[in-house]
Design a protein around this motif. Sequence first.
Motif, PDB file in Angstrom:
ATOM      1  N   LYS A 108     -18.012-115.702  54.177  1.00 51.24           N
ATOM      2  CA  LYS A 108     -17.026-114.650  53.933  1.00 51.24           C
ATOM      3  C   LYS A 108     -17.429-113.301  54.540  1.00 51.24           C
ATOM      4  CE  LYS A 108     -14.053-116.102  50.199  1.00 51.24           C
ATOM      5  NZ  LYS A 108     -14.147-116.541  48.826  1.00 51.24           N
ATOM      6  N   PRO A 109     -18.720-112.930  54.524  1.00 50.96           N
ATOM      7  CA  PRO A 109     -19.083-111.633  55.114  1.00 50.96           C
ATOM      8  C   PRO A 109     -18.613-111.473  56.562  1.00 50.96           C
ATOM      9  CG  PRO A 109     -20.933-112.530  53.901  1.00 50.96           C
ATOM     10  CD  PRO A 109     -19.860-113.582  53.901  1.00 50.96           C
ATOM     11  N   ASP A 110     -18.514-112.562  57.283  1.00 54.12           N
ATOM     12  CA  ASP A 110     -18.032-112.500  58.660  1.00 54.12           C
ATOM     13  C   ASP A 110     -16.640-111.888  58.737  1.00 54.12           C
ATOM     14  OD1 ASP A 110     -20.338-113.643  59.282  1.00 54.12           O
ATOM     15  OD2 ASP A 110     -19.534-115.398  60.288  1.00 54.12           O
ATOM     16  N   TYR A 111     -15.796-112.307  57.817  1.00 55.53           N
ATOM     17  CA  TYR A 111     -14.418-111.805  57.835  1.00 55.53           C
ATOM     18  C   TYR A 111     -14.396-110.286  57.661  1.00 55.53           C
ATOM     19  CZ  TYR A 111     -12.924-116.643  57.451  1.00 55.53           C
ATOM     20  OH  TYR A 111     -12.716-117.973  57.671  1.00 55.53           O
ATOM     21  N   THR A 112     -15.217-109.789  56.745  1.00 52.65           N
ATOM     22  CA  THR A 112     -15.226-108.342  56.506  1.00 52.65           C
ATOM     23  C   THR A 112     -15.678-107.619  57.770  1.00 52.65           C
ATOM     24  OG1 THR A 112     -17.379-108.623  55.490  1.00 52.65           O
ATOM     25  CG2 THR A 112     -15.516-108.395  53.989  1.00 52.65           C
ATOM     26  N   ALA A 113     -16.624-108.217  58.469  1.00 53.48           N
ATOM     27  CA  ALA A 113     -17.078-107.618  59.731  1.00 53.48           C
ATOM     28  C   ALA A 113     -15.918-107.568  60.724  1.00 53.48           C
ATOM     29  CB  ALA A 113     -18.238-108.415  60.305  1.00 53.48           C
ATOM     30  N   TYR A 114     -15.175-108.674  60.798  1.00 55.89           N
ATOM     31  CA  TYR A 114     -14.022-108.730  61.702  1.00 55.89           C
ATOM     32  C   TYR A 114     -12.977-107.690  61.326  1.00 55.89           C
ATOM     33  CZ  TYR A 114     -15.509-113.061  63.954  1.00 55.89           C
ATOM     34  OH  TYR A 114     -16.188-113.997  64.675  1.00 55.89           O
ATOM     35  N   ILE A 115     -12.729-107.576  60.027  1.00 56.90           N
ATOM     36  CA  ILE A 115     -11.730-106.613  59.545  1.00 56.90           C
ATOM     37  C   ILE A 115     -12.171-105.199  59.899  1.00 56.90           C
ATOM     38  CG2 ILE A 115     -10.679-105.622  57.460  1.00 56.90           C
ATOM     39  CD1 ILE A 115     -10.829-108.585  56.332  1.00 56.90           C
ATOM     40  N   ALA A 116     -13.453-104.898  59.636  1.00 53.81           N
ATOM     41  CA  ALA A 116     -13.993-103.575  59.953  1.00 53.81           C
ATOM     42  C   ALA A 116     -13.829-103.284  61.438  1.00 53.81           C
ATOM     43  CB  ALA A 116     -15.457-103.507  59.558  1.00 53.81           C
ATOM     44  N   LEU A 117     -14.138-104.292  62.251  1.00 56.39           N
ATOM     45  CA  LEU A 117     -14.015-104.160  63.701  1.00 56.39           C
ATOM     46  C   LEU A 117     -12.562-103.890  64.082  1.00 56.39           C
ATOM     47  CD1 LEU A 117     -16.153-104.527  65.978  1.00 56.39           C
ATOM     48  CD2 LEU A 117     -15.155-106.759  66.376  1.00 56.39           C
ATOM     49  N   ALA A 118     -11.661-104.667  63.487  1.00 51.82           N
ATOM     50  CA  ALA A 118     -10.234-104.510  63.771  1.00 51.82           C
ATOM     51  C   ALA A 118      -9.767-103.109  63.388  1.00 51.82           C
ATOM     52  CB  ALA A 118      -9.424-105.563  63.020  1.00 51.82           C
ATOM     53  N   VAL A 119     -10.219-102.632  62.227  1.00 53.62           N
ATOM     54  CA  VAL A 119      -9.832-101.296  61.751  1.00 53.62           C
ATOM     55  C   VAL A 119     -10.349-100.241  62.738  1.00 53.62           C
ATOM     56  CG1 VAL A 119     -10.240 -99.587  59.941  1.00 53.62           C
ATOM     57  CG2 VAL A 119      -9.626-101.926  59.328  1.00 53.62           C
ATOM     58  N   CYS A 120     -11.615-100.394  63.163  1.00 58.10           N
ATOM     59  CA  CYS A 120     -12.198 -99.449  64.125  1.00 58.10           C
ATOM     60  C   CYS A 120     -11.393 -99.420  65.409  1.00 58.10           C
ATOM     61  CB  CYS A 120     -13.639 -99.852  64.460  1.00 58.10           C
ATOM     62  SG  CYS A 120     -14.776 -99.466  63.140  1.00 58.10           S
ATOM     63  N   ILE A 121     -11.150-100.602  65.965  1.00 59.37           N
ATOM     64  CA  ILE A 121     -10.407-100.694  67.228  1.00 59.37           C
ATOM     65  C   ILE A 121      -9.001-100.132  67.046  1.00 59.37           C
ATOM     66  CG2 ILE A 121      -9.418-102.303  68.910  1.00 59.37           C
ATOM     67  CD1 ILE A 121     -11.945-104.059  68.409  1.00 59.37           C
ATOM     68  N   GLY A 122      -8.385-100.506  65.919  1.00 61.74           N
ATOM     69  CA  GLY A 122      -7.033-100.035  65.620  1.00 61.74           C
ATOM     70  C   GLY A 122      -6.969 -98.520  65.555  1.00 61.74           C
ATOM     71  N   SER A 123      -7.911 -97.914  64.828  1.00 62.65           N
ATOM     72  CA  SER A 123      -7.878 -96.451  64.700  1.00 62.65           C
ATOM     73  C   SER A 123      -8.196 -95.789  66.042  1.00 62.65           C
ATOM     74  CB  SER A 123      -8.827 -95.974  63.608  1.00 62.65           C
ATOM     75  OG  SER A 123     -10.052 -96.644  63.693  1.00 62.65           O
ATOM     76  N   LEU A 124      -9.063 -96.409  66.826  1.00 60.05           N
ATOM     77  CA  LEU A 124      -9.352 -95.885  68.165  1.00 60.05           C
ATOM     78  C   LEU A 124      -8.076 -95.843  68.999  1.00 60.05           C
ATOM     79  CD1 LEU A 124     -12.745 -97.336  69.408  1.00 60.05           C
ATOM     80  CD2 LEU A 124     -12.038 -94.958  69.397  1.00 60.05           C
ATOM     81  N   PHE A 125      -7.346 -96.943  68.951  1.00 61.09           N
ATOM     82  CA  PHE A 125      -6.084 -97.014  69.697  1.00 61.09           C
ATOM     83  C   PHE A 125      -5.115 -95.937  69.236  1.00 61.09           C
ATOM     84  CE2 PHE A 125      -6.954-101.452  71.167  1.00 61.09           C
ATOM     85  CZ  PHE A 125      -6.740-101.192  72.509  1.00 61.09           C
ATOM     86  N   LEU A 126      -5.029 -95.775  67.906  1.00 55.50           N
ATOM     87  CA  LEU A 126      -4.125 -94.767  67.350  1.00 55.50           C
ATOM     88  C   LEU A 126      -4.510 -93.381  67.848  1.00 55.50           C
ATOM     89  CD1 LEU A 126      -3.596 -95.951  63.676  1.00 55.50           C
ATOM     90  CD2 LEU A 126      -1.890 -95.797  65.468  1.00 55.50           C
ATOM     91  N   VAL A 127      -5.814 -93.086  67.802  1.00 57.55           N
ATOM     92  CA  VAL A 127      -6.299 -91.782  68.276  1.00 57.55           C
ATOM     93  C   VAL A 127      -5.913 -91.586  69.743  1.00 57.55           C
ATOM     94  CG1 VAL A 127      -8.400 -90.471  68.827  1.00 57.55           C
ATOM     95  CG2 VAL A 127      -8.164 -91.584  66.598  1.00 57.55           C
ATOM     96  N   LEU A 128      -6.146 -92.644  70.524  1.00 53.19           N
ATOM     97  CA  LEU A 128      -5.818 -92.576  71.951  1.00 53.19           C
ATOM     98  C   LEU A 128      -4.325 -92.335  72.154  1.00 53.19           C
ATOM     99  CD1 LEU A 128      -8.024 -95.409  73.475  1.00 53.19           C
ATOM    100  CD2 LEU A 128      -8.210 -92.970  73.922  1.00 53.19           C
ATOM    101  N   ILE A 129      -3.519 -93.086  71.407  1.00 50.13           N
ATOM    102  CA  ILE A 129      -2.059 -92.958  71.532  1.00 50.13           C
ATOM    103  C   ILE A 129      -1.626 -91.555  71.144  1.00 50.13           C
ATOM    104  CG2 ILE A 129       0.160 -93.728  70.573  1.00 50.13           C
ATOM    105  CD1 ILE A 129      -1.274 -96.559  70.344  1.00 50.13           C
ATOM    106  N   PHE A 130      -2.121 -91.065  69.990  1.00 50.48           N
ATOM    107  CA  PHE A 130      -1.712 -89.738  69.517  1.00 50.48           C
ATOM    108  C   PHE A 130      -2.176 -88.643  70.479  1.00 50.48           C
ATOM    109  CE2 PHE A 130      -1.218 -91.606  65.153  1.00 50.48           C
ATOM    110  CZ  PHE A 130       0.145 -91.366  65.099  1.00 50.48           C
TER     111      PHE A 130
END
Length: 154
Positions: A108-130
Motif C-alpha cells: 500500500k505505501p507504493d500507492y501513496t508515493a504514486y499519489i504524492a507524485l501525481a499531486v506534485c506533477i499536477g500542481s506543477l502543471f497548474l503553476v505552469l498553466i497559471f
Amino acid sequence: PTVPQTGSSPKDQKLQPLSVGVENVSPYGANILITSNTSYNNGGPLRVYYRVRSDKVSPGYTFLLKAGVRNYTFQEFTPSTEYIVCMSQKIEPTLEECVVFQTLPETKPDYTAYIALAVCIGSLFLVLIFSGLGYCCARCRITKRRGPGGGHHH
C-alpha cells in the motif's frame, strides 16, 4: 486376477510422493507447481490442500485439479500470512508433497508515493498553466495599451 481394492492405503503406497515447489509469491498468493519429473500415475487428477499455517482449528480446504494439470495459482490469499499448500494424488499428502510459504506484505505505501507524485506533477502543471496564462494576459494588456488609441500621434 485380484479385484482392485477401494481402500486408499494400498493404492496410496504405490504412488510416488510428488515434489512440490512454489514460485511467483505475491501478497495475495503464489503459483504452486509439481517439480518432480515422474509421470505421476498416468496424469491422474491432483488433490490440492491448503490452509493458513497458524490456524490449527481450520481443517483447511481441498479441491481437485483436472488430470494433467501440474500447477495452480492462488490469488485470494491474505498478505503477510504463512500458508501450507500440498499437492498429492493421495488422500493424505506426505510432507514432501507440501510447501510452506509466506505471502508478501501488502504494497500500500507504493500507492501513496504514486499519489504524492501525481499531486506534485499536477500542481506543477497548474503553476505552469497559471503563470503561462498570467504572462499571456500581461502581454495582451501591454500590447493593448500601446495600441493606436493610447499612443502619441505625430
